[in-house]
Design a protein around this motif. Structure first.
Motif, PDB file in Angstrom:
ATOM      1  N   ARG A   1       0.826  -1.209   0.000  1.00 15.10           N
ATOM      2  CA  ARG A   1       0.000   0.000   0.000  1.00 15.10           C
ATOM      3  C   ARG A   1       0.863   1.264   0.000  1.00 15.10           C
ATOM      4  N   HIS A   2       1.970   1.252   0.749  1.00 18.36           N
ATOM      5  CA  HIS A   2       2.866   2.410   0.786  1.00 18.36           C
ATOM      6  C   HIS A   2       3.463   2.661  -0.591  1.00 18.36           C
ATOM      7  N   PHE A   3       3.865   1.582  -1.274  1.00 18.38           N
ATOM      8  CA  PHE A   3       4.421   1.696  -2.630  1.00 18.38           C
ATOM      9  C   PHE A   3       3.389   2.289  -3.587  1.00 18.38           C
ATOM     10  N   LEU A   4       2.155   1.762  -3.534  1.00 28.41           N
ATOM     11  CA  LEU A   4       1.108   2.242  -4.440  1.00 28.41           C
ATOM     12  C   LEU A   4       0.737   3.693  -4.143  1.00 28.41           C
ATOM     13  N   ASP A   5       0.715   4.060  -2.856  1.00 30.73           N
ATOM     14  CA  ASP A   5       0.445   5.450  -2.491  1.00 30.73           C
ATOM     15  C   ASP A   5       1.520   6.374  -3.044  1.00 30.73           C
ATOM     16  N   SER A   6       2.784   5.951  -2.917  1.00 28.21           N
ATOM     17  CA  SER A   6       3.898   6.773  -3.411  1.00 28.21           C
ATOM     18  C   SER A   6       3.800   6.971  -4.918  1.00 28.21           C
ATOM     19  N   ARG A   7       3.451   5.899  -5.635  1.00 31.42           N
ATOM     20  CA  ARG A   7       3.341   5.999  -7.101  1.00 31.42           C
ATOM     21  C   ARG A   7       2.200   6.919  -7.493  1.00 31.42           C
ATOM     22  N   ARG A   8       1.075   6.823  -6.785  1.00 29.76           N
ATOM     23  CA  ARG A   8      -0.085   7.644  -7.125  1.00 29.76           C
ATOM     24  C   ARG A   8       0.138   9.114  -6.778  1.00 29.76           C
ATOM     25  N   GLU A   9       0.753   9.359  -5.639  1.00 26.59           N
ATOM     26  CA  GLU A   9       0.860  10.729  -5.144  1.00 26.59           C
ATOM     27  C   GLU A   9       2.102  11.464  -5.653  1.00 26.59           C
ATOM     28  N   ARG A  10       3.208  10.710  -5.873  1.00 24.63           N
ATOM     29  CA  ARG A  10       4.466  11.387  -6.223  1.00 24.63           C
ATOM     30  C   ARG A  10       5.148  10.838  -7.462  1.00 24.63           C
ATOM     31  N   GLY A  11       4.540   9.819  -8.079  1.00 26.55           N
ATOM     32  CA  GLY A  11       5.082   9.303  -9.327  1.00 26.55           C
ATOM     33  C   GLY A  11       5.896   8.040  -9.153  1.00 26.55           C
ATOM     34  N   ALA A  12       6.218   7.425 -10.307  1.00 24.37           N
ATOM     35  CA  ALA A  12       6.916   6.140 -10.317  1.00 24.37           C
ATOM     36  C   ALA A  12       8.293   6.230  -9.675  1.00 24.37           C
TER      37      ALA A  12
END
Length: 335
Positions: free
Chosen positions: A267-278
């Motif tokens: 979930r932390h990884f997916l949040d980071s990708r959604r909010e701040r990019g790949a």
């Protein structure tokens, strides 16, 4: 006749539950063993408080408290425990209800600190529908078995014993200083039961069903946030670190803790990708190499599940009050 020691306080924490709170309150007040129903309106902005009041039966057993600001279900339940007096405590979610006769079945059991019954999950609530008449078959639930009942296994139904809604002896909770952790909004029931079992709680489970749980996509348990997973992971690690977990349960508890940690990492990884990019997501993954298998495995499972949904028509959830039971009851009681 219900004795003083068999009287129950039913606690209902409610947030924006105007459509369901009346049903919950009425089902609790209908039980002769219930001496108190404490509703805590946890910062609602709808008619939850008024709807709860409209369900009052005039017996003087209903107490409604309002928090102006949402504090979460743990804080609401702890407040209700503090202001109530009945020796037995029962939690009822605002979406759910009791089937008639629930407490007479539970209180027929002897020598327990926690006692829980079967749960009927349904898509459409129907107070007129009665659950199957399963024989009680009481059994003890120890810490290891409880934690195993919360571990998800591939190809098997989700572990759900944390959903149990036991009646709890106030004396046991008080003797061991047990209350809900107010920093938790996910898994707070599971965490409390684990700490109770570590303290030696006698936990009895019966297969008879007295609790109706309405399954909704927008329920609080279906809306947990990444930080809620983190709080659950930290709480379980704290229990392990205290060193009080019996040796036979340490391994399964570590396994459950890893499973929660893996879910949090994904979930932390997916949040980071959604909010701040790949780039930010990859930086998190490479900065936490032990989380890489959980992240990669979780992404793969998500893609496989999505492909399966596209290629196979899903069987719709029952919409006619069909019931699914939490505990695999093996026999039914005779009328």
């Amino acid at each position: 006749m219900v004795t003083q020691q068999e009287k129950v306080c039913v606690i209902i924490a409610a947030k924006n539950a105007q459509e369901t709170i009346g049903r919950a309150v009425r089902s609790a007040l209908a039980e002769p063993e219930v001496a108190e129903v404490v509703v805590v309106d946890d910062g609602s902005d709808d008619r939850t408080m008024a709807a709860a009041g409209e369900a009052d039966d005039g017996s003087g057993r209903l107490d409604i408290i309002r928090f102006r600001v949402n504090r979460g279900p743990s804080a609401a339940r702890n407040h209700a425990i503090a202001i109530s007096r009945a020796p037995l405590i029962s939690i009822l979610d605002a979406d759910d209800f009791f089937f008639p006769g629930r407490f007479s079945q539970l209180l027929a059991c002897k020598d327990w600190d926690f006692v829980a019954d079967n749960i009927a999950f349904m898509a459409t609530p129907d107070l007129g529908q009665q659950p199957a008449r399963f024989a009680p078959r009481p059994r003890g639930l120890d810490l290891k078995a409880f934690i195993l009942g919360n571990i998800s296994r591939r190809g098997a139904p989700r572990g759900e014993l944390g959903f149990l809604k036991p009646v709890m002896r106030r004396a046991f909770l008080d003797a061991h200083g047990l209350r809900y952790r107010e920093d938790m909004r996910l898994g707070e029931d599971y965490e409390l039961y684990v700490r109770a079992l570590v303290k030696g709680a006698r936990y009895t489970v019966i297969e008879s069903c007295g609790y109706g749980a309405v399954v909704r996509a927008n329920s609080l348990s279906g809306q947990h946030r990444t930080k809620d997973l983190e709080a659950l992971h930290k709480a379980e690690r704290a229990i392990l670190a205290a060193g009080d977990v019996p040796a036979e349960a340490v391994g399964v508890m570590r396994r459950h803790c890893r499973q929660i940690g893996d879910r949090y990492a994904l979930r932390h990884f997916l949040d980071s990708r959604r909010e701040r990019g790949a780039g930010a997501a990859l930086a998190y993954a490479f900065g936490n190499p032990t989380a890489m298998p959980a992240i990669a495995g979780g992404i793969l499972r998500d893609k496989v599940d999505a492909a399966r949904r596209r290629s196979h028509r899903q069987t719709p959830a029952p919409q006619d009050g069909g019931l699914r039971y939490l505990l695999p009851a093996t026999s039914t009681a005779r009328d």
